[in-house]
Write a protein that holds these residues in place. Structure first.
Motif, PDB file in Angstrom:
ATOM      1  N   GLY A 105      16.802  47.786  62.811  1.00 22.46           N
ATOM      2  CA  GLY A 105      15.969  48.019  61.768  1.00 22.46           C
ATOM      3  C   GLY A 105      15.409  46.576  61.077  1.00 22.46           C
ATOM      4  N   LEU A 106      14.483  46.771  60.221  1.00 25.22           N
ATOM      5  CA  LEU A 106      13.773  45.483  59.441  1.00 25.22           C
ATOM      6  C   LEU A 106      14.439  45.361  58.281  1.00 25.22           C
ATOM      7  CD1 LEU A 106      10.072  45.917  60.154  1.00 25.22           C
ATOM      8  CD2 LEU A 106      11.541  44.445  61.491  1.00 25.22           C
ATOM      9  N   GLU A 107      14.616  44.266  57.738  1.00 28.77           N
ATOM     10  CA  GLU A 107      15.065  43.682  56.600  1.00 28.77           C
ATOM     11  C   GLU A 107      14.232  42.482  56.246  1.00 28.77           C
ATOM     12  OE1 GLU A 107      19.940  44.736  57.164  1.00 28.77           O
ATOM     13  OE2 GLU A 107      19.289  42.530  57.340  1.00 28.77           O
ATOM     14  N   VAL A 108      14.268  42.457  54.859  1.00 30.63           N
ATOM     15  CA  VAL A 108      13.628  41.250  54.021  1.00 30.63           C
ATOM     16  C   VAL A 108      14.588  40.582  53.457  1.00 30.63           C
ATOM     17  CG1 VAL A 108      11.843  40.294  52.282  1.00 30.63           C
ATOM     18  CG2 VAL A 108      11.340  42.093  54.102  1.00 30.63           C
ATOM     19  N   GLU A 109      14.836  39.126  53.605  1.00 32.44           N
ATOM     20  CA  GLU A 109      15.523  38.421  52.891  1.00 32.44           C
ATOM     21  C   GLU A 109      15.099  37.625  51.718  1.00 32.44           C
ATOM     22  OE1 GLU A 109      17.250  34.001  53.853  1.00 32.44           O
ATOM     23  OE2 GLU A 109      18.697  35.627  54.821  1.00 32.44           O
ATOM     24  N   ILE A 110      15.681  37.743  50.306  1.00 32.32           N
ATOM     25  CA  ILE A 110      15.359  37.333  49.118  1.00 32.32           C
ATOM     26  C   ILE A 110      15.902  35.909  49.018  1.00 32.32           C
ATOM     27  CG2 ILE A 110      14.868  37.580  46.838  1.00 32.32           C
ATOM     28  CD1 ILE A 110      14.903  40.816  47.127  1.00 32.32           C
ATOM     29  N   PRO A 111      15.510  34.734  48.911  1.00 31.05           N
ATOM     30  CA  PRO A 111      15.950  33.655  48.882  1.00 31.05           C
ATOM     31  C   PRO A 111      16.812  33.444  47.572  1.00 31.05           C
ATOM     32  CG  PRO A 111      13.722  33.046  48.377  1.00 31.05           C
ATOM     33  CD  PRO A 111      13.891  34.459  48.618  1.00 31.05           C
ATOM     34  N   ARG A 112      17.646  32.279  47.662  1.00 28.08           N
ATOM     35  CA  ARG A 112      18.554  32.086  46.521  1.00 28.08           C
ATOM     36  C   ARG A 112      17.718  31.771  45.208  1.00 28.08           C
ATOM     37  NH1 ARG A 112      22.817  27.146  46.070  1.00 28.08           N
ATOM     38  NH2 ARG A 112      23.796  27.478  44.040  1.00 28.08           N
ATOM     39  N   ALA A 113      18.345  32.094  44.057  1.00 30.29           N
ATOM     40  CA  ALA A 113      17.520  31.720  42.889  1.00 30.29           C
ATOM     41  C   ALA A 113      18.013  30.546  42.321  1.00 30.29           C
ATOM     42  CB  ALA A 113      17.602  33.104  41.869  1.00 30.29           C
ATOM     43  N   PRO A 114      17.329  29.704  41.654  1.00 36.39           N
ATOM     44  CA  PRO A 114      17.929  28.409  41.117  1.00 36.39           C
ATOM     45  C   PRO A 114      18.730  28.634  39.789  1.00 36.39           C
ATOM     46  CG  PRO A 114      15.548  28.706  40.603  1.00 36.39           C
ATOM     47  CD  PRO A 114      15.829  29.789  41.674  1.00 36.39           C
ATOM     48  N   THR A 115      18.430  29.837  39.142  1.00 38.53           N
ATOM     49  CA  THR A 115      19.256  30.033  37.558  1.00 38.53           C
ATOM     50  C   THR A 115      19.705  31.579  37.708  1.00 38.53           C
ATOM     51  OG1 THR A 115      17.206  30.763  36.496  1.00 38.53           O
ATOM     52  CG2 THR A 115      17.637  28.365  36.516  1.00 38.53           C
ATOM     53  N   VAL A 116      20.674  31.778  36.716  1.00 39.66           N
ATOM     54  CA  VAL A 116      20.919  33.206  36.675  1.00 39.66           C
ATOM     55  C   VAL A 116      20.291  33.917  35.853  1.00 39.66           C
ATOM     56  CG1 VAL A 116      23.460  32.425  37.338  1.00 39.66           C
ATOM     57  CG2 VAL A 116      22.587  32.598  34.721  1.00 39.66           C
ATOM     58  N   LYS A 117      19.047  33.463  35.269  1.00 38.47           N
ATOM     59  CA  LYS A 117      18.475  34.225  34.340  1.00 38.47           C
ATOM     60  C   LYS A 117      17.140  35.067  34.891  1.00 38.47           C
ATOM     61  CE  LYS A 117      18.863  30.486  30.663  1.00 38.47           C
ATOM     62  NZ  LYS A 117      18.169  29.763  29.888  1.00 38.47           N
ATOM     63  N   GLY A 118      17.117  36.483  34.392  1.00 38.95           N
ATOM     64  CA  GLY A 118      15.934  36.956  34.646  1.00 38.95           C
ATOM     65  C   GLY A 118      16.418  38.201  35.722  1.00 38.95           C
ATOM     66  N   THR A 119      15.463  39.164  35.910  1.00 35.74           N
ATOM     67  CA  THR A 119      15.328  40.239  36.996  1.00 35.74           C
ATOM     68  C   THR A 119      14.104  40.190  37.574  1.00 35.74           C
ATOM     69  OG1 THR A 119      14.549  41.701  35.257  1.00 35.74           O
ATOM     70  CG2 THR A 119      17.299  41.276  35.694  1.00 35.74           C
ATOM     71  N   LEU A 120      14.324  40.751  39.060  1.00 37.50           N
ATOM     72  CA  LEU A 120      12.934  40.897  39.793  1.00 37.50           C
ATOM     73  C   LEU A 120      12.984  42.446  40.361  1.00 37.50           C
ATOM     74  CD1 LEU A 120      13.752  40.305  43.034  1.00 37.50           C
ATOM     75  CD2 LEU A 120      13.782  37.871  41.940  1.00 37.50           C
ATOM     76  N   THR A 121      11.754  43.038  40.737  1.00 39.53           N
ATOM     77  CA  THR A 121      11.758  44.095  41.596  1.00 39.53           C
ATOM     78  C   THR A 121      11.050  43.997  42.797  1.00 39.53           C
ATOM     79  OG1 THR A 121      11.458  45.638  39.189  1.00 39.53           O
ATOM     80  CG2 THR A 121      10.565  46.512  41.451  1.00 39.53           C
ATOM     81  N   PHE A 122      11.760  44.395  43.742  1.00 38.35           N
ATOM     82  CA  PHE A 122      11.544  44.093  45.342  1.00 38.35           C
ATOM     83  C   PHE A 122      10.888  45.559  45.699  1.00 38.35           C
ATOM     84  CE2 PHE A 122      12.689  44.563  49.757  1.00 38.35           C
ATOM     85  CZ  PHE A 122      11.703  43.405  50.429  1.00 38.35           C
TER      86      PHE A 122
END
Length: 537
Positions: A105-122
């Motif tokens: 299967g295919l996967e996409v890796e989201i890299p490490r975030a520099p801070t703990v603040k916020g959210t994102l939609t992938f």
């Protein structure tokens, strides 16, 4: 001093709260200090004897005490910078289990975030693949998510305002998916996740992911293992030959758009015998606690070092440039073979499996003569059956074993598998005989020289017979390169031929039962001979 830094937590701790068995450091010179408390002095920290720096203004020798001084404000320890990185596309291969097809299967890796603040939609490619991720999870490390292989691109569709600006811009860059018109190539290294490659090396192994209808265009001289299909996509484990081949290079250039580089190193396992290479590019060997390796480091001025790791044990050996060396690696557990690398570049993973050992055997009968399937004569006798010089009159196998015969046309990749029916034995220790109908089927397959044949008797042996065109015209005159390649293939299989006749050279190649690592070269040599004959006519 009345305050120190707790080395375990990095926090500023008062002397009155210090614990005896924890480690503390001076906030100025960072030397080790220990908590003290007595009848005449309040709780405080003192530098350990010999550890303090004379220039530290919090250090006072024990012969004169000046009383408490103002403590500097403790500065937070600097954290390592996290550079913003874009998303990356990976191929995930499920480890094969028994005879079940290997899934991927295919996967996409989201890299490490520099801070703990916020959210994102992938956005992983449409409905069912969109997920909301908190940066608090990404701050602990990168995360991977399964994506839709039919999607053209993948991206982070939205980030909240409190997400780090540089990080948000990096992850919102689109990463391309699979190319519908070309082949996407992934590495075939250790682990289950493989990354997209930018260049290819001769002699290396890769995963080729492409549209299912493009499989028929893969050159037949390539060693290919097919994984299970995923929607309209197919995944092939492809091993490129060590010898540079212009036809294969041209096809790879058209199919992938990538360039090929010379092999950086060559290697092989001399002993124990290799059982097979599984769909995860792992070399499967007989379970033993010693390996004999053949290594070729190539030309170069720098040193080449082979490293073997098994548990906490590490052994290294310096390789001589521009020549083959035989190296013995031992002292490891038979169930945990060593990890091998050359100058930090890992070689394919090695796993071991015990070979079934039994007093019973499979018997092949040719006329009135019976031989064991484990003997060296079995392969040559079956070759004579294929050439029409012998007849296979009986095949006996241990009870419970299901012999298989696989066949395919020379221009196909998939095998047609047929089990050979056996007459049941009364006891488990007795041999069972293949039925007359199944024996006739096997002999017809063997004599069909236009098809590839694989006879599998399990632990008692397996034989590969490559097909070739039925029309067998006389070879006129081979080119020097075609003749040299053909002789190299025969020598690699331990079948040196001294005859100068091109016809005899071609005939020896056609009946050669080459090992799997040499089969692609044998086919390439036969195709060159066919071209030479056509040009001569």
């Amino acid at each position: 001093m009345y305050f120190a830094i707790d080395l375990a937590s990095g926090q500023r701790i008062a002397a009155s709260e210090a614990q005896r068995y924890r480690r503390y450091a001076c906030p100025v010179c960072e030397a080790r200090v220990s908590p003290r408390q007595g009848a005449f002095r309040d709780a405080h920290f003192a530098h350990i004897s010999g550890a303090a720096r004379p220039e530290c203004y919090l250090y006072h020798s024990s012969d004169g005490w000046k009383g408490p001084v103002a403590e500097p404000v403790a500065q937070p320890r600097p954290q390592p910078a996290i550079l913003p990185a874009p998303l990356s596309l990976n191929l995930h291969v499920q480890q094969p289990a028994g005879k079940v097809p290997t899934f991927w299967g295919l996967e996409v890796e989201i890299p490490r975030a520099p801070t703990v603040k916020g959210t994102l939609t992938f956005d992983g490619g449409g409905d069912g693949f969109r997920v909301q991720v908190a940066c608090a999870r990404l701050h602990a490390g990168p995360l991977t998510y399964v994506v839709n292989p039919d999607a053209a691109t993948f991206r982070v569709a939205w980030v909240s305002p409190d997400v780090d600006t540089a990080y948000g811009q990096a992850v919102q860059e689109r990463v391309p998916g699979l190319d519908a018109g070309r082949t996407t190539v992934f590495s075939a290294g250790r682990g289950s996740r493989q990354s997209v490659v930018a260049t290819l090396d001769w002699g290396s192994t890769y995963y080729f992911v492409q549209q299912a209808d493009l499989i028929a265009r893969v050159p037949p001289q390539l060693a290919v293992t097919r994984l299970a299909n995923l929607k309209r996509w197919s995944c092939l484990l492809v091993t490129l030959p060590q010898v540079v081949d212009n036809e294969i290079a041209e096809w790879i250039g058209r199919a992938t758009g990538l360039q090929l580089q010379p092999a950086k190193r060559r290697w092989g396992i001399v002993t124990p015998a290799m059982l097979f290479v599984d769909a995860s590019a792992r070399v499967v060997l007989d379970a033993k606690s010693e390996l004999t390796l053949a290594m070729y480091a190539g030309d170069g001025q720098d040193k080449a070092v082979l490293t073997a790791r098994s548990g906490e044990d590490v052994a290294t050996v310096e390789l001589t440039r521009d020549e083959w060396q035989f190296i013995r690696v031992g002292g490891f557990s038979a169930t945990h073979p060593p990890l091998l690398d050359i100058d930090g570049r890992l070689l394919p993973e090695i796993i071991t499996r015990p070979v079934a050992r039994t007093a019973r055997t499979a018997l092949l009968t040719f006329g009135t003569r019976s031989i064991s399937a484990n003997s060296v004569e079995a392969g040559s006798s079956l070759e004579q059956v294929r050439a029409g010089l012998l007849a296979l009159t009986s095949l006996q196998v241990p009870s419970g074993l299901s012999p298989l015969v696989r066949s395919r046309a020379t221009d196909q990749i998939d095998w047609d598998e047929q089990p050979l029916a056996v007459a049941g034995a009364e006891t488990i220790s007795a041999n069972a005989t293949v039925t007359a109908e199944a024996l006739a089927l096997l002999q017809n397959h063997l004599r069909n020289i236009a098809s590839d044949i694989h006879l599998d008797l399990g632990p008692f042996g397996e034989w590969w017979f490559a097909g070739h065109p039925v029309a067998n015209t006389s070879v006129r005159r081979l080119s020097a390169a075609a003749r040299a390649h053909a002789r190299w293939v025969l020598a690699g299989a331990g079948m040196a031929i001294r005859s100068e006749s091109d016809d005899e050279l071609s005939a020896a190649l056609r009946v050669l039962n080459a090992p799997r690592w040499l089969e692609s070269h044998r086919r390439l040599a036969l195709s060159r001979i066919a071209r030479s004959s056509a040009e001569a006519r």
